[in-house]
Design a protein around this motif. Structure first.
Motif, mmCIF file in Angstrom:
data_model
loop_
_atom_site.group_PDB
_atom_site.id
_atom_site.type_symbol
_atom_site.label_atom_id
_atom_site.label_comp_id
_atom_site.label_asym_id
_atom_site.label_seq_id
_atom_site.Cartn_x
_atom_site.Cartn_y
_atom_site.Cartn_z
ATOM 1 N N ASN A 29 0.826 -1.209 0.000
ATOM 2 C CA ASN A 29 0.000 0.000 0.000
ATOM 3 C C ASN A 29 0.859 1.257 0.000
ATOM 4 O OD1 ASN A 29 -2.387 -1.471 0.121
ATOM 5 N ND2 ASN A 29 -2.468 -1.430 2.355
ATOM 6 N N LYS A 30 0.355 2.278 -0.673
ATOM 7 C CA LYS A 30 0.922 3.615 -0.580
ATOM 8 C C LYS A 30 -0.072 4.478 0.179
ATOM 9 C CE LYS A 30 3.599 3.265 -4.856
ATOM 10 N NZ LYS A 30 3.862 3.851 -6.195
ATOM 11 N N VAL A 31 0.416 5.156 1.214
ATOM 12 C CA VAL A 31 -0.475 5.843 2.147
ATOM 13 C C VAL A 31 -0.099 7.316 2.228
ATOM 14 C CG1 VAL A 31 -1.446 5.819 4.468
ATOM 15 C CG2 VAL A 31 -0.517 3.700 3.482
ATOM 16 N N ILE A 32 -1.110 8.170 2.173
ATOM 17 C CA ILE A 32 -0.896 9.592 2.421
ATOM 18 C C ILE A 32 -1.900 10.032 3.473
ATOM 19 C CG2 ILE A 32 -2.403 10.271 0.500
ATOM 20 C CD1 ILE A 32 -0.685 12.782 0.178
ATOM 21 N N GLY A 33 -1.410 10.739 4.479
ATOM 22 C CA GLY A 33 -2.272 11.278 5.520
ATOM 23 C C GLY A 33 -2.304 12.780 5.423
ATOM 24 N N THR A 34 -3.465 13.367 5.666
ATOM 25 C CA THR A 34 -3.588 14.817 5.616
ATOM 26 C C THR A 34 -3.927 15.354 7.002
ATOM 27 O OG1 THR A 34 -5.975 15.061 5.173
ATOM 28 C CG2 THR A 34 -4.532 14.535 3.296
ATOM 29 N N ALA A 35 -3.536 16.603 7.227
ATOM 30 C CA ALA A 35 -3.856 17.310 8.457
ATOM 31 C C ALA A 35 -3.938 18.786 8.120
ATOM 32 C CB ALA A 35 -2.803 17.052 9.527
ATOM 33 N N PHE A 36 -4.491 19.546 9.045
ATOM 34 C CA PHE A 36 -4.600 20.991 8.789
ATOM 35 C C PHE A 36 -3.964 21.781 9.926
ATOM 36 C CE2 PHE A 36 -7.255 24.986 8.801
ATOM 37 C CZ PHE A 36 -6.545 25.581 7.762
ATOM 38 N N SER A 37 -4.651 21.900 11.055
ATOM 39 C CA SER A 37 -4.142 22.739 12.135
ATOM 40 C C SER A 37 -2.861 22.189 12.753
ATOM 41 C CB SER A 37 -5.209 22.923 13.221
ATOM 42 O OG SER A 37 -5.581 21.679 13.781
ATOM 43 N N ARG A 38 -2.664 20.874 12.676
ATOM 44 C CA ARG A 38 -1.472 20.266 13.266
ATOM 45 C C ARG A 38 -0.452 19.823 12.226
ATOM 46 N NH1 ARG A 38 -4.244 16.150 17.647
ATOM 47 N NH2 ARG A 38 -5.078 17.721 19.077
ATOM 48 N N ALA A 39 -0.638 20.223 11.009
ATOM 49 C CA ALA A 39 0.250 19.739 9.942
ATOM 50 C C ALA A 39 1.707 20.102 10.212
ATOM 51 C CB ALA A 39 -0.197 20.304 8.601
ATOM 52 N N LYS A 40 1.925 21.267 10.793
ATOM 53 C CA LYS A 40 3.317 21.710 11.048
ATOM 54 C C LYS A 40 4.012 20.826 12.074
ATOM 55 C CE LYS A 40 1.954 25.165 14.523
ATOM 56 N NZ LYS A 40 0.530 24.786 14.498
ATOM 57 N N ASP A 41 3.244 20.155 12.900
ATOM 58 C CA ASP A 41 3.822 19.270 13.913
ATOM 59 C C ASP A 41 4.042 17.853 13.388
ATOM 60 O OD1 ASP A 41 3.675 21.354 15.819
ATOM 61 O OD2 ASP A 41 1.571 20.852 16.223
ATOM 62 N N HIS A 42 3.598 17.601 12.166
ATOM 63 C CA HIS A 42 3.686 16.250 11.589
ATOM 64 C C HIS A 42 4.245 16.345 10.166
ATOM 65 C CE1 HIS A 42 1.307 14.356 14.823
ATOM 66 N NE2 HIS A 42 0.669 15.506 14.847
ATOM 67 N N PRO A 43 5.568 16.414 10.035
ATOM 68 C CA PRO A 43 6.163 16.592 8.708
ATOM 69 C C PRO A 43 5.862 15.451 7.744
ATOM 70 C CG PRO A 43 7.843 16.088 10.366
ATOM 71 C CD PRO A 43 6.574 16.361 11.108
#
Length: 308
Positions: A29-43
């Protein structure tokens, strides 16, 4: 197979993202996760504003996911009541847009919904039971369900889950985990704790593992449009506090049980008992079934590990 996970920095989303990444060596599998307000804390996560419809479509065009697992939501009933338009946009509007994009680009969408679509008066609730949400949060999540059912998307699953617990970025991210902070607060402050509503706390690691197995299964029939996944152990929040108190060996006299339904100004209506009937989920035939953790056993093992 490509999997796109929204809300991958939250309690459930992070567990699902980790589970699919762990399985990728076996499944490819190829996986991509998205975030918004915490994106900067999860490179490792992709920064994406789900309210930006053009950016969302661009992401789907670039990644072309086979599965979209939509975890992002305004999950806090009290916050939803204070910002109804924001809750409607995120819980219903974003879900509808993702459904349209899933139809356009041939993805299967898994929408994480809630037991709060029910009023709690006649449990247990089968997947075909008639929803009747009591508060804005439940209504906005149900609106997301209705949107998916109305846009003509062929491949989607509405996955209803109850209150969640498990590994969390912060205890405040989970209505269960935060009870640990309350038990540990020995400052002299007292807390009135809900002893009215029966909840069925469910481990996010179990849900994540179930979704990995579900997406990788070669089933002989199409997936149901609505799937229930829930723990089967009933607790009020006060009873969960008692368990944490026992495991942490801390007094609980500062926590006062409140067996009355929420009332008064600012009180958000909670259903009495929204137990989800999961017999149809077991019948799907996913290897390993629900694979549910036992609440007290899981927390005991976690506290023991944390103290080693």
């Amino acid at each position: 197979m490509k999997i796109l996970i929204t809300g991958a920095s939250g309690v459930l989303g992070s567990a699902i993202y980790a589970a699919f990444n762990s399985s990728s060596n076996v499944t490819g599998n190829k996986v991509i996760g998205t975030a918004f307000s915490r994106a900067k804390d999860h490179p490792d996560l992709y920064a994406l504003d789900l309210l930006d419809e053009s950016a969302v479509e661009q992401t789907i065009v670039e990644f072309r996911p086979d599965w979209i697992i939509h975890c992002a939501a305004e999950r806090r009933p009290d916050v939803a009541e204070k910002d109804p338009e924001g809750a409607k946009k995120l819980n219903a509007g974003v879900t509808e847009n993702l459904g349209k994009l899933a139809a356009k680009y041939s993805s299967t969408l898994v929408y994480i919904s809630t037991d709060y679509v029910f009023d709690g008066t006649n449990p247990p609730y089968a997947p075909d039971a008639t929803p009747n949400p009591l508060q804005l949060y439940g209504r906005t999540k149900y609106a997301g369900e209705v949107a998916l059912q109305n846009i003509g998307l062929e491949n989607y699953v509405i996955l209803r889950v109850p209150v969640l617990y498990g590994p969390a970025p912060k205890n405040t991210d989970s209505a269960v985990n935060i009870l640990i902070d309350i038990v540990q607060d020995q400052s002299g402050k007292s807390y009135n704790m809900d002893h009215y509503a029966t909840r069925y706390p469910t481990n996010v690691l179990d849900i994540a593992d179930f979704l990995v197995r579900l997406t990788d299964s070669k089933l002989s029939r199409p997936l149901p449009k609505i799937i229930h996944y829930s723990g089967d152990e009933p607790f009020t929040k006060y009873e969960m506090c008692l368990i944490f108190s026992k495991l942490l060996k801390l007094p609980h006299t500062h926590i006062i049980p409140d067996a009355e339904p929420p009332t008064g100004a600012g009180a958000t209506t909670r259903p009495r008992d929204c137990h989800l009937d999961c017999r149809e989920t077991e019948a799907i035939g996913v290897e390993g079934g629900l694979g549910l953790s036992l609440f007290e056993d899981w927390w005991e093992a976690k506290f023991l590990k944390d103290n080693q």
